[in-house]
Design a protein around this motif. Structure first.
Motif, PDB file in Angstrom:
ATOM      1  N   ASP B  27       0.817  -1.205   0.000  1.00  8.41           N
ATOM      2  CA  ASP B  27       0.000   0.000   0.000  1.00  8.41           C
ATOM      3  C   ASP B  27       0.853   1.258   0.000  1.00  8.41           C
ATOM      4  OD1 ASP B  27      -1.944  -1.839   0.224  1.00  8.41           O
ATOM      5  OD2 ASP B  27      -2.078  -1.696   2.412  1.00  8.41           O
ATOM      6  N   GLU B  28       1.984   1.229   0.747  1.00 10.81           N
ATOM      7  CA  GLU B  28       2.758   2.444   0.935  1.00 10.81           C
ATOM      8  C   GLU B  28       4.029   2.389   0.095  1.00 10.81           C
ATOM      9  OE1 GLU B  28       4.356   4.571   4.826  1.00 10.81           O
ATOM     10  OE2 GLU B  28       2.724   3.162   5.226  1.00 10.81           O
ATOM     11  N   ARG B  29       4.418   3.502  -0.509  1.00  7.89           N
ATOM     12  CA  ARG B  29       5.662   3.536  -1.286  1.00  7.89           C
ATOM     13  C   ARG B  29       6.855   3.477  -0.335  1.00  7.89           C
ATOM     14  NH1 ARG B  29       5.979   5.198  -6.688  1.00  7.89           N
ATOM     15  NH2 ARG B  29       8.171   5.588  -6.298  1.00  7.89           N
TER      16      ARG B  29
END
Lengths: 467, 323
Positions: B27-29
């Protein structure tokens, strides 16, 4: 199952080496962004070029002192009697395609390897990067410099041209000059009185192509390992995240990788460019060596220039008791001088700690002005070594400018002691002055933000507004 | 009513997910995002192609045996263009995020304690610690000596008497570097000659001598050497007593203002010796005179040694005796 060109090899490695957690961390290792942090990398990349070009050279070089007759394409030496070592080096230069490029690049890479180490050492010294907890990293680096000097000396000594012979004679005399052990040590290394046993050439060869490179590579691994375990130091800067406890920098991947590879390729480009376009050590001009031959104006590679200067400056005396020699003259300039230089450098972290009482660990670097004592000592010490280096080129000055050689040497015999003291003293004063300027600036800035009432006539400062 | 609300909510969620495409993977970079730089990419491609061109040129230069400069220059160009491509990429579309991370703690007191405890407890069944330690030390030392002793094969370590050996004896002839004998009439004033001993190794440090001729009226040789220079022909060891280089310079002719006397000079560290006074040191770092070789003129006016050197030839070491 769908193939993932990135995840599949990662999975392959991780499942066999259990390395994903380690790699995940390693790829995000932080490199503080400052040009001076690349000096050590330049040394590393010059070493890689040295190993690559040196391997090529070793495929052609014949480390043997037995006589042979030159029949290669260089006319002036045709039919001359010379050693296999010298002959193979000349043939490598003229009759092996790309041989001259490899030889010259190797020689340039050696000069720049040592130069990069020295400039890196200066950066480390003058910013206090050697302080706790990095004393060990510093000592390993210093040891590498010593080994690199010996490695370079062996490299141009084993070619057996006239210059290498003269250099070896001096090395032999310095070995012999060590009090009480010199004679035995010289015989041990050379295998016989100078010019030594025929096996001496094989000894130089194996030391140059295997023993010393292996030592340097090992020390390099330890050096880099220690750097990584403790993390890089960093300069004080405006980024509010950076502190003694937290490091700010570009991660190894992706940010640092193209920069570092670019530096590797740029270093290699510089070295091959120099090797291609700028002649260095044209051994075919010197001719083969015999003990009874010498030439004027012989200069060693730059990194040994300070030792030539040291050997030339010492007044002519051997320490004797009755008719027995105790300390021969080359000891002072050729052995004691480098010993003092490296001992001072090696002990400095502990000397400084004793002088300042600062035993705390440091991750944030000083600017030179932040430590006047260290900067003053360092600059004075550097001046001492550099002046001795210059004294070693007095004969060139005599040739080009006509200044009496004897007068120059007498001048340097005193100047190398006086000028460093003056430089050190001025440096300490300059650092303190710069510090005071900054204090005044800081007070002014504070005053501009928040005006301070002037003291009254009696000299007692008026109470600050709001306090 | 509830159903309608549910529908509306579903629509809102759908609308949002349509507006922003769902991220791939996690979900998160991890790596900072930034704008695309298509023109910079083209520049990097151009640099890489130029590098490839230089590389091909280098191969051609090698194949056609052009020159060191052409091959090396093309190789350097290929390297530097590749380097430029990497640097441009690093400066434009490769993320250059500045991250922060914690420095490792200066010390790990718990682990340090455990390590010390571990070592201590491993040895707590030993009652004679010092005896055992001493035995390990002795065994280690002896084993070390046994392993190191073959290094003595490297050279005649203890036979230092050969360090300043000289092949010169009364009657040994002086030859030039082609093996022809020197005759007294070959030796002219104003220059110098190298001589080697007949029947000895010319490379040995005690072998080479330097020959000069000086008008006998100018000589001031030490007492006892009056007959060492027949007709003013002098011979000195050619190996400098300072650092073993060949004394390969002869200061002559002279300029009264700056260089008033003749001198034998070593080009390595400019030790300067006076040939008129028995090789004494005029200037420079040498600590003792050049050893002089007594000469005589033999049959056929050949130059012959009349004895050995006046002192040990070669660089000094701690056992050198100076008569």
């Amino acid at each position: 199952m769908k193939h993932d060109p990135i995840k599949d090899p990662v999975a392959f490695i991780d499942e066999r080496a259990s390395a994903a957690p380690l790699l995940r961390k390693a790829l995000r290792y932080l490199f503080p962004d400052h040009w001076s942090f690349l000096l050590g990398e330049v040394a590393l990349y010059a070493f890689i070029v040295l190993v690559a070009t040196g391997t090529f050279l070793a495929l052609f070089f014949e480390p043997s002192l037995s006589d042979t007759v030159y029949r290669g394409s260089y006319e002036p030496l045709r039919d001359a009697t010379m050693s296999h070592a010298y002959k193979s080096a000349v043939e490598l230069s003229f009759d092996v395609r790309a041989g001259l490029l490899m030889r010259q690049t190797h020689h340039w890479a050696a000069d720049i390897f040592v130069a990069a180490i020295v400039i890196h050492l200066l950066r480390v010294f003058f910013t206090g990067a050697f302080r706790r907890p990095r004393e060990l990293t510093y000592l390993v680096g210093l040891t590498m410099l010593i080994v690199a000097l010996l490695e370079g000396y062996l490299g141009y000594s084993m070619v057996d041209d006239l210059l290498s012979g003269m250099g070896l004679a001096i090395g032999y005399a310095v070995a012999l000059s060590l009090p009480f052990v010199g004679g035995n040590l010289g015989l041990l290394i050379w295998g016989a009185p100078y010019p030594g046993d025929p096996s001496f050439e094989s000894r130089m060869f194996i030391a140059h192509v295997f023993i010393f490179p292996a030592i340097i590579a090992t020390l390099m691994a330890v050096h880099l390992g220690l750097v990584a375990l403790r993390h890089h130091t960093q300069f004080r800067r405006s980024d509010p995240r950076a502190s003694e406890r937290r490091i700010v920098g570009v991660p190894l991947f992706p940010g640092q990788t193209p920069r570092s590879l670019g530096l590797l390729l740029a270093t290699a480009a510089l070295l091959f460019g120099l090797g291609a376009l700028v002649q260095i050590n044209p051994i075919w001009l010197w001719g083969p060596y015999e003990t009874y031959l010498g030439t004027n104006g012989a200069q060693p590679d730059w990194y040994l220039g300070w030792l030539i200067g040291g050997l030339r400056l010492v007044p002519g005396f051997d320490v004797t008791i009755g008719d027995a020699t105790i300390v021969p003259n080359p000891f002072w300039g050729g052995a004691l001088f480098p010993l003092v230089v490296f001992a001072m450098l090696g002990l400095w972290p502990w000397i400084e700690r004793r002088l300042t009482g600062d035993r705390r660990p440091h991750n944030v670097l000083d600017r030179p002005r932040d430590a006047p004592l260290r900067t003053g000592f360092g600059l004075g010490f550097l001046t001492w070594v550099v002046l001795v280096f210059f004294a070693g080129s007095s004969d060139r000055l005599f040739v080009f400018l006509g200044i009496s050689y004897t007068a120059q040497i007498w001048f340097w015999r005193f100047a190398v002691w006086v000028i460093p003291l003056v430089v050190g003293f001025i440096t300490v004063r300059a650092c303190r002055a710069l510090q005071r300027v900054e204090e005044v600036e800081a007070i002014r800035e504070r005053a501009e933000e928040e005006p301070v009432p002037l003291p009254d006539a009696a000299g007692t400062p008026a109470p600050r507004a709001g306090s | 009513m509830k159903r309608l609300l549910r529908w509306l909510l579903w629509l809102v969620v759908l609308g949002r997910s349509l507006r922003r495409p769902p991220p791939e993977g996690p979900d998160e970079r991890i790596v900072e995002s930034g704008p695309a730089r298509p023109r910079a990419e083209l520049g990097v491609v151009a640099l890489l192609l130029a590098s490839a061109g230089a590389g091909v040129l280098a191969v051609v230069a090698y194949g056609l045996d052009w020159s060191t400069q052409a091959f090396g220059g093309a190789l350097a160009a290929a390297l530097v263009l590749f380097a430029a491509a990497l640097v441009v990429a690093a400066k434009t579309f490769i993320p250059d995020e500045q991250l922060d991370d914690e420095y490792p703690p200066v010390a790990h007191p718990d682990e340090q304690g455990e390590l010390a405890q571990l070592v201590r407890e491993s040895g707590d069944r030993i009652t004679r610690k010092r005896l055992l330690g001493g035995a390990v030390g002795i065994a280690g030392g002896a084993l070390g000596a046994a392993l190191v002793v073959p290094a003595v094969s490297l050279g005649p370590v203890f036979d230092t008497s050969q360090l300043n050996e000289s092949p010169w004896r009364r009657g040994v002839g002086l030859l030039d570097d082609k093996g022809r004998p020197w005759r007294a009439d070959d030796i002219e004033d104003g220059t110098f000659y190298t001589a080697l001993p007949a029947g000895a190794d010319p490379k040995a440090i005690g072998s080479p001598v330097i020959l000069v001729r000086i008008d006998p009226s100018q000589l001031e040789l030490p007492a006892g050497r009056e007959r060492w220079a027949p007709e003013g022909i002098l011979a000195y060891s050619k190996i400098c007593t300072h650092a073993g280089c060949a004394v390969a310079l002869y200061r002559n002719p002279l300029f009264d203002e700056t260089e008033p006397g003749r001198a034998l000079v070593c080009p390595c560290h400019y030790s300067t010796f006076d040939p008129r006074t028995g090789g004494t040191v005029l200037f420079g770092p040498a600590g003792r005179p050049l050893p002089q070789l007594p000469l005589m003129i033999g049959a056929d006016r050949r130059l012959v040694a009349a004895g050995d050197f006046s002192g040990p030839p070669g660089p000094a070491w701690w056992g050198v005796r100076n008569p």
